[in-house]
Design an enzyme around this catalytic site. Structure first.
Site, PDB file in Angstrom:
ATOM      1  N   SER A 278      -3.047   0.189   0.895  1.00  0.00           N
ATOM      2  CA  SER A 278      -2.767   0.342   2.323  1.00  0.00           C
ATOM      3  C   SER A 278      -2.199  -0.970   2.847  1.00  0.00           C
ATOM      4  O   SER A 278      -2.770  -2.041   2.613  1.00  0.00           O
ATOM      5  CB  SER A 278      -4.054   0.690   3.083  1.00  0.00           C
ATOM      6  OG  SER A 278      -4.624   1.887   2.602  1.00  0.00           O
TER       7      SER A 278
ATOM      8  N   CYS B 269     -11.072   4.548   6.777  1.00  0.00           N
ATOM      9  CA  CYS B 269     -10.424   4.039   5.573  1.00  0.00           C
ATOM     10  C   CYS B 269     -11.463   3.406   4.657  1.00  0.00           C
ATOM     11  O   CYS B 269     -12.308   2.626   5.115  1.00  0.00           O
ATOM     12  CB  CYS B 269      -9.347   3.009   5.922  1.00  0.00           C
ATOM     13  SG  CYS B 269      -8.451   2.381   4.468  1.00  0.00           S
TER      14      CYS B 269
ATOM     15  N   ASP C  80      -7.772   7.616   5.252  1.00  0.00           N
ATOM     16  CA  ASP C  80      -7.044   6.976   4.158  1.00  0.00           C
ATOM     17  C   ASP C  80      -8.131   6.497   3.200  1.00  0.00           C
ATOM     18  O   ASP C  80      -8.605   5.367   3.283  1.00  0.00           O
ATOM     19  CB  ASP C  80      -6.221   5.806   4.696  1.00  0.00           C
ATOM     20  CG  ASP C  80      -5.391   5.132   3.614  1.00  0.00           C
ATOM     21  OD1 ASP C  80      -5.442   5.597   2.453  1.00  0.00           O
ATOM     22  OD2 ASP C  80      -4.712   4.134   3.922  1.00  0.00           O
TER      23      ASP C  80
ATOM     24  N   TRP D   3     -10.266   6.680  -0.808  1.00  0.00           N
ATOM     25  CA  TRP D   3     -10.112   6.746  -2.262  1.00  0.00           C
ATOM     26  C   TRP D   3     -11.488   6.799  -2.896  1.00  0.00           C
ATOM     27  O   TRP D   3     -12.499   6.473  -2.270  1.00  0.00           O
ATOM     28  CB  TRP D   3      -9.337   5.524  -2.758  1.00  0.00           C
ATOM     29  CG  TRP D   3      -9.955   4.219  -2.363  1.00  0.00           C
ATOM     30  CD1 TRP D   3     -10.952   3.548  -2.982  1.00  0.00           C
ATOM     31  CD2 TRP D   3      -9.619   3.429  -1.201  1.00  0.00           C
ATOM     32  NE1 TRP D   3     -11.266   2.390  -2.318  1.00  0.00           N
ATOM     33  CE2 TRP D   3     -10.456   2.285  -1.215  1.00  0.00           C
ATOM     34  CE3 TRP D   3      -8.683   3.567  -0.174  1.00  0.00           C
ATOM     35  CZ2 TRP D   3     -10.389   1.300  -0.235  1.00  0.00           C
ATOM     36  CZ3 TRP D   3      -8.637   2.580   0.803  1.00  0.00           C
ATOM     37  CH2 TRP D   3      -9.477   1.463   0.768  1.00  0.00           C
TER      38      TRP D   3
END
Length: 702
Positions: free
Chosen positions: A482, A654, A699, A701
């Site tokens: 990012s 995020c 966003d 992961w």
């Protein structure tokens, strides 16, 4: 294109030629000389020569090319398409290509990290065991509107290995196919298909692309040969694929009335060509597409043509602790690259040179040998597994994933090169689907985190040819980060915030993350030399609200702070432009205030000048009871609910998908229940609607 270039480069000659014909027709004409124009008449004047010898030559060349075009253009449509395919398959007929090469199984892949492509290749390779001829295909390179014509080929089938990326999105290379499915009303009756999806259950939209592909193809009339397969990368994606594949092929046999041929599926796909006298200027040295693209950089820059960005800043962010968190700035001044806050930067790392050398030493090969791996199937659209010709060293450094744990198919194919019967048996067992084999693979490969070098070192009798090893290893993929900056404030640089991965495994080996350790070593020196990073920008839907006046709530512990540094910079810039900027609230979490409070000075300054209206920090380990960002959300529940429900606030999350993102979800559900008076079902639906409207973005992961 050639004609256009000739005309453009010979503008003066072209204008003179026009004048020449107009004069023949006894018309007034304009003579062009050195950019000046002059009107002439035909009243008894003798015009001076319009065309010099060079002009006549160029004009003759144009005329000759046009004559050649008209005389030899009478080729069949088939010939034209086949010639086009030899240049590029983009937008061309995959039906014709399959028909010409006598193929009846095409496996399309939507792949972002290479796994779906790898699975597609394995399925295409398996097809020959059942008397079928398969090929793996990138849907971006073909005209998918011709999918309905696949039914013209007897006993044909289309298989789709579709990964889901981001928040339920298709991968980049499958986007056009996805858009086509959404907009088409084509009749796919008679088209046989099957779908295997690749996803991760920690994400909200688990396997959304695979599910949609399976559903939509059936709605359009396609015949489903076998049930949709759903792979979960949060557990064991390869096990899910193998389990699905072992049921898929028997179903295919029954559907088409064929039987397995019994042929071994571990046959070679590529042959080795050693170049003894090659000009090294013709050898790839790490380029992703065009040869010498790193020496001569030409925009636009993308995944096949990355920009070599100089590293202008590389500094450690944390003050203490046993981790290394870094802030890196890439110079994009001369690249014409544009980005927005929230986008991702993709970087192509290079494997550890020590590990590469140790593989060469273990296998006893000269890594600087120039080679090519050439597809044995001359009709296949994939001529090489990676850019060729190249050297073994370059392949192992730039193109092949040597750091991750090998998949089962790699162990199976390599087992034949183990001279010790017990080692060979164990390798084949680990590659099998038996409970004992699964347990052995889990403990010996996955839990112990053995990469290919560790496997070669721990199995002394295993001596595969290095070219076969290079054929089997998957491609080294770009890493996405990012972007931690705003182009409004930093138009000529892209910032990265990352933590260096390094720890000791069960076998006592030190595991090092490929990209983060490679970036860590890109230090800025005082001698003027700057290290470079091959990179490009991937667009994201993670965006600030269109109206600056909308409040924003940002939740990003650890390196999840990255995109919010860009958001905050942009909100500061908007304030400087005199715009009405709404409340800007940040929830950040780290372990210790005195160790890893990332960007502390910058964030406190943004708070002091009023850009950050609230800076909420959770120092998880500075007290006996751990405190995380979700606890701070609950603490401010009344204010948050008012901002969300009444003031049209946008929420951004995020970081870690497995735990943090889920816990934040739960905290918002509880806030909606406790303050908003909603039931749990209503709260879940409420925030799902916010996601649909683009007011709850992630966003994350795993």
């Amino acid at each position: 294109i050639m004609y256009v270039k000739v005309f453009k480069q010979s503008h003066v000659t072209l204008m003179k030629t026009i004048c020449f014909f107009r004069h023949i027709c006894s018309l007034n004409y304009v003579k062009m000389e050195d950019g000046e124009s002059q009107l002439l008449s035909d009243e008894g004047q003798t015009p001076e020569p319009l065309l010099g010898s060079l002009d006549i030559f160029i004009f003759s060349l144009i005329a000759g090319l046009l004559i050649y075009w008209f005389l030899f253009r009478k080729k069949t449509d088939k010939d034209i398409i086949i010639q086009t395919l030899s240049i590029s398959n983009k937008g061309c007929s995959f039906e014709l290509f399959i028909h010409q090469s006598n193929r009846n199984v095409v496996v399309f892949y939507g792949s972002q990290t290479g796994t779906a492509e790898e699975f597609a290749n394995r399925l295409a390779k398996d097809a020959h065991r059942y008397g079928m001829k398969g090929m793996a295909a990138d849907p971006e390179e073909y005209d998918m509107s011709e999918l309905s014509r696949l039914k013209e080929i007897p006993n044909s089938m289309a298989v789709f290995c579709m990964a889901t990326y981001g928040e339920g999105d298709p991968t980049d290379n499958a986007q056009e196919f996805y858009d086509w499915m959404q907009g088409t009303d084509d009749d796919l009756e008679g088209v046989n298909f099957a779908v295997f999806g690749l996803g991760n259950k920690t994400y909200e939209h688990f396997n959304a692309t695979g599910k949609y592909t399976d559903k939509r193809l059936a709605e359009l009339g396609g015949k489903r040969v076998f049930d949709l397969g759903l792979g979960d990368d949060d557990s064991n994606l390869e096990e899910d694929f193998i389990s699905w594949k072992e049921q898929f092929w028997p179903a295919v046999c029954e559907f088409f009335g064929v039987e397995a041929t019994g042929e071994d599926s571990s046959i070679r796909q590529f042959e080795l060509v050693v170049h003894n006298d090659i000009n090294m200027n013709q050898v790839y040295t790490g380029e992703m597409g065009r040869l010498k693209s790193f020496q001569t950089q030409k925009p636009p820059f993308d995944s096949k043509n990355p920009f070599l960005a100089p590293v202008s800043v590389n500094r450690k962010l944390n003050k203490g602790g046993n981790r290394h968190l870094m802030h890196i700035e890439l110079d994009i001044m001369d690249s014409k690259i544009r980005y927005d806050a929230g986008d991702h930067v993709a970087v192509y790392p290079i494997n550890d040179a020590v590990v590469v050398s140790r593989i060469g030493e273990r296998l006893g090969v000269d890594l600087d040998t120039a080679i090519s791996l050439k597809n044995l199937d001359e009709e296949c659209n994939k001529k090489h597994p990676f850019p060729c010709p190249t050297t073994y060293r370059t392949a192992l450094s730039h193109y092949l994933d040597i750091n991750n744990k090998p998949r089962k198919n790699v162990l199976y194919d390599l087992a034949q090169y183990a001279s010790d019967p017990q080692e060979q048996e164990n390798m084949r067992k680990m590659a099998s689907a038996s409970p004992e084999g699964k347990a052995l693979y889990q403990s010996w490969v996955l839990d112990s985190e053995r990469n290919i070098l560790a496997i070669l070192e721990d199995l002394p009798s295993l001596n595969p040819p290095i070219d076969h090893l290079c054929e089997l290893l998957p491609r080294l993929q770009a890493r996405y980060y990012s972007i931690a900056s705003s182009s409004k404030v930093h138009p000529n640089s892209i910032h990265i915030c990352a933590v260096v991965i390094e720890y000791t495994t069960e076998t006592g080996r030190v595991y090092k993350g490929v990209a983060t350790n490679w970036l860590k070593n890109k230090e800025v020196t005082e001698n003027g030399h700057k290290h470079t990073v091959p990179m490009y920008v991937r667009r994201s839907q993670f965006r600030l609200p269109f109206k600056p006046s909308n409040p924003v709530i940002m939740i990003g512990p650890g390196t999840g702070i990255a995109p919010f540094m860009g958001f905050i910079q942009e909100r500061a810039w908007q304030k400087e432009q005199g715009k009405d900027v709404g409340e800007t609230i940040l929830y950040f979490g780290c372990r210790h205030k005195n160790e890893d409070f990332l960007y502390q000075q910058e964030l406190e300054e943004f708070e002091r000048v009023g850009v950050l209206t609230q800076l909420n920090i959770a120092f998880s380990r500075d007290q006996e009871r751990k405190i995380y960002v979700q606890h701070l959300l609950k603490k401010n529940k009344e204010q948050l609910w008012k901002l969300i429900h009444s003031n049209n606030a946008h929420i951004y999350v995020c970081g870690d998908a497995r735990n943090m993102a889920r816990d934040v979800h739960t905290a918002f559900y509880e806030i909606a229940e406790e303050v908003g008076g909603l039931t749990h079902t209503q709260a879940v639906d409420y925030f799902k609607k916010l996601m649909t409207k683009g007011r709850y973005s992630q966003d994350v992961w795993s």
